[in-house]
Design a protein around this motif. Structure first.
Motif, PDB file in Angstrom:
ATOM      1  N   PRO A  59       5.250  24.423 -29.601  1.00  0.00           N
ATOM      2  CA  PRO A  59       6.332  23.999 -28.713  1.00  0.00           C
ATOM      3  C   PRO A  59       6.247  22.494 -28.452  1.00  0.00           C
ATOM      4  CG  PRO A  59       4.675  25.257 -27.512  1.00  0.00           C
ATOM      5  CD  PRO A  59       4.289  25.287 -28.960  1.00  0.00           C
ATOM      6  N   PHE A  60       7.400  21.863 -28.355  1.00  0.00           N
ATOM      7  CA  PHE A  60       7.491  20.428 -28.071  1.00  0.00           C
ATOM      8  C   PHE A  60       6.759  19.596 -29.126  1.00  0.00           C
ATOM      9  CE2 PHE A  60       6.823  22.540 -23.830  1.00  0.00           C
ATOM     10  CZ  PHE A  60       8.160  22.815 -23.630  1.00  0.00           C
ATOM     11  N   PHE A  61       6.856  20.014 -30.374  1.00  0.00           N
ATOM     12  CA  PHE A  61       6.161  19.324 -31.462  1.00  0.00           C
ATOM     13  C   PHE A  61       6.586  17.860 -31.560  1.00  0.00           C
ATOM     14  CE2 PHE A  61       5.745  18.336 -36.076  1.00  0.00           C
ATOM     15  CZ  PHE A  61       4.368  18.424 -36.151  1.00  0.00           C
ATOM     16  N   ALA A  63       6.374   9.929 -23.071  1.00  0.00           N
ATOM     17  CA  ALA A  63       6.165  11.188 -23.803  1.00  0.00           C
ATOM     18  C   ALA A  63       5.556  12.256 -22.900  1.00  0.00           C
ATOM     19  CB  ALA A  63       5.275  10.940 -25.013  1.00  0.00           C
ATOM     20  N   ILE A  64       4.576  11.880 -22.103  1.00  0.00           N
ATOM     21  CA  ILE A  64       3.940  12.848 -21.200  1.00  0.00           C
ATOM     22  C   ILE A  64       4.941  13.343 -20.162  1.00  0.00           C
ATOM     23  CG2 ILE A  64       2.199  13.089 -19.382  1.00  0.00           C
ATOM     24  CD1 ILE A  64       0.384  11.276 -21.098  1.00  0.00           C
ATOM     25  N   SER A  65       5.752  12.448 -19.603  1.00  0.00           N
ATOM     26  CA  SER A  65       6.735  12.884 -18.606  1.00  0.00           C
ATOM     27  C   SER A  65       7.771  13.827 -19.218  1.00  0.00           C
ATOM     28  CB  SER A  65       7.415  11.680 -17.956  1.00  0.00           C
ATOM     29  OG  SER A  65       8.161  10.963 -18.904  1.00  0.00           O
ATOM     30  N   GLU A  66       8.177  13.592 -20.469  1.00  0.00           N
ATOM     31  CA  GLU A  66       9.112  14.505 -21.122  1.00  0.00           C
ATOM     32  C   GLU A  66       8.471  15.855 -21.424  1.00  0.00           C
ATOM     33  OE1 GLU A  66      11.075  12.786 -24.483  1.00  0.00           O
ATOM     34  OE2 GLU A  66      11.817  11.084 -23.318  1.00  0.00           O
ATOM     35  N   ILE A  67       7.197  15.847 -21.801  1.00  0.00           N
ATOM     36  CA  ILE A  67       6.487  17.113 -22.032  1.00  0.00           C
ATOM     37  C   ILE A  67       6.418  17.906 -20.735  1.00  0.00           C
ATOM     38  CG2 ILE A  67       4.236  18.130 -22.544  1.00  0.00           C
ATOM     39  CD1 ILE A  67       3.865  15.867 -24.629  1.00  0.00           C
ATOM     40  N   ILE A  68       6.072  17.249 -19.625  1.00  0.00           N
ATOM     41  CA  ILE A  68       5.983  17.927 -18.326  1.00  0.00           C
ATOM     42  C   ILE A  68       7.353  18.451 -17.910  1.00  0.00           C
ATOM     43  CG2 ILE A  68       5.556  17.537 -15.867  1.00  0.00           C
ATOM     44  CD1 ILE A  68       3.293  15.628 -16.739  1.00  0.00           C
ATOM     45  N   GLU A  69       8.393  17.646 -18.121  1.00  0.00           N
ATOM     46  CA  GLU A  69       9.752  18.075 -17.782  1.00  0.00           C
ATOM     47  C   GLU A  69      10.161  19.309 -18.582  1.00  0.00           C
ATOM     48  OE1 GLU A  69      14.168  16.348 -18.618  1.00  0.00           O
ATOM     49  OE2 GLU A  69      12.678  14.918 -17.864  1.00  0.00           O
ATOM     50  N   ASN A  70       9.856  19.333 -19.853  1.00  0.00           N
ATOM     51  CA  ASN A  70      10.188  20.498 -20.681  1.00  0.00           C
ATOM     52  C   ASN A  70       9.360  21.714 -20.303  1.00  0.00           C
ATOM     53  OD1 ASN A  70      12.251  19.405 -22.212  1.00  0.00           O
ATOM     54  ND2 ASN A  70      10.852  18.544 -23.713  1.00  0.00           N
ATOM     55  N   LEU A  71       8.107  21.528 -19.943  1.00  0.00           N
ATOM     56  CA  LEU A  71       7.283  22.654 -19.489  1.00  0.00           C
ATOM     57  C   LEU A  71       7.827  23.239 -18.200  1.00  0.00           C
ATOM     58  CD1 LEU A  71       3.662  21.377 -20.251  1.00  0.00           C
ATOM     59  CD2 LEU A  71       4.831  23.305 -21.309  1.00  0.00           C
ATOM     60  N   ARG A  72       8.236  22.390 -17.266  1.00  0.00           N
ATOM     61  CA  ARG A  72       8.817  22.877 -16.013  1.00  0.00           C
ATOM     62  C   ARG A  72      10.120  23.617 -16.261  1.00  0.00           C
ATOM     63  NH1 ARG A  72       7.812  17.617 -12.201  1.00  0.00           N
ATOM     64  NH2 ARG A  72       5.607  17.998 -11.848  1.00  0.00           N
ATOM     65  N   ARG A  73      10.953  23.087 -17.170  1.00  0.00           N
ATOM     66  CA  ARG A  73      12.225  23.719 -17.477  1.00  0.00           C
ATOM     67  C   ARG A  73      12.012  25.105 -18.096  1.00  0.00           C
ATOM     68  NH1 ARG A  73      14.999  20.752 -21.702  1.00  0.00           N
ATOM     69  NH2 ARG A  73      14.368  18.966 -20.479  1.00  0.00           N
ATOM     70  N   ASP A  74      10.972  25.249 -18.932  1.00  0.00           N
ATOM     71  CA  ASP A  74      10.703  26.544 -19.566  1.00  0.00           C
ATOM     72  C   ASP A  74      10.137  27.557 -18.580  1.00  0.00           C
ATOM     73  OD1 ASP A  74      11.651  25.689 -21.961  1.00  0.00           O
ATOM     74  OD2 ASP A  74       9.692  25.518 -22.933  1.00  0.00           O
ATOM     75  N   LYS A  75       9.426  27.106 -17.554  1.00  0.00           N
ATOM     76  CA  LYS A  75       8.813  28.032 -16.606  1.00  0.00           C
ATOM     77  C   LYS A  75       9.779  28.465 -15.513  1.00  0.00           C
ATOM     78  CE  LYS A  75       4.058  26.965 -17.306  1.00  0.00           C
ATOM     79  NZ  LYS A  75       2.759  27.037 -16.777  1.00  0.00           N
ATOM     80  N   SER A  76      10.829  27.691 -15.284  1.00  0.00           N
ATOM     81  CA  SER A  76      11.787  28.081 -14.231  1.00  0.00           C
ATOM     82  C   SER A  76      12.619  29.272 -14.714  1.00  0.00           C
ATOM     83  CB  SER A  76      12.682  26.906 -13.866  1.00  0.00           C
ATOM     84  OG  SER A  76      13.451  26.523 -14.978  1.00  0.00           O
ATOM     85  N   PRO A  77      12.935  30.206 -13.751  1.00  0.00           N
ATOM     86  CA  PRO A  77      13.655  31.427 -14.152  1.00  0.00           C
ATOM     87  C   PRO A  77      15.051  31.211 -14.546  1.00  0.00           C
ATOM     88  CG  PRO A  77      13.145  31.470 -11.793  1.00  0.00           C
ATOM     89  CD  PRO A  77      12.588  30.220 -12.365  1.00  0.00           C
TER      90      PRO A  77
END
Length: 130
Positions: free
Chosen positions: A56-58, A116-130
């Motif tokens: 994910p997020f390659f 890059a780290i902030s975008e990874i964190i943003e995408n991780l948060r978006r995937d975990k939200s219902p």
């Protein structure tokens, strides 16, 4: 140059040395070498596709690695090596220019890594939200 064509050129430039290194391991029978070259390059593309689809997020991970390593290899290390090799032979102007280039490299690496780290964190948060 369009972004998609730039990405294709970058991929080809990156994979070409890998393919050539693998092709050098093959005995030089003319007809077989073309078949092996096609198989090697096809295998590299398929394996890259597999990695890109399974991790994910390659793209974002590649951005992080690229921002760190590109600045290190292209700006920071050459200047440091130049200063270390020539130690007492460099002028003050050369030292000042190298320091400026190193600072630009460090700042660029930090900004690119942070982005890059902030975008990874943003995408991780978006995937975990219902």
């Amino acid at each position: 140059m369009e972004c998609s064509s730039l990405i294709r050129a970058t991929y080809a430039l990156t994979m070409s040395p890998v393919a050539m290194s693998l092709e050098e391991l093959i005995p030089s029978n003319h007809m077989k070498s073309h078949i092996y070259a096609i198989l090697i390059r096809t295998g590299l593309v398929i394996s890259t596709l597999f990695v890109a689809l399974t991790i994910p997020f390659f793209g974002l991970v590649l951005s992080l690695v690229g921002s760190l390593l590109t600045m290190l290899v292209t700006l920071i290390l050459p200047c440091l090596c130049f200063l270390c090799i020539l130690r007492r032979k460099v002028t003050r102007l050369q030292v000042a220019l190298c320091v400026i280039i190193i600072m630009v490299g460090v700042v660029s690496a930090v900004i690119g890594s942070f982005k890059a780290i902030s975008e990874i964190i943003e995408n991780l948060r978006r995937d975990k939200s219902p």
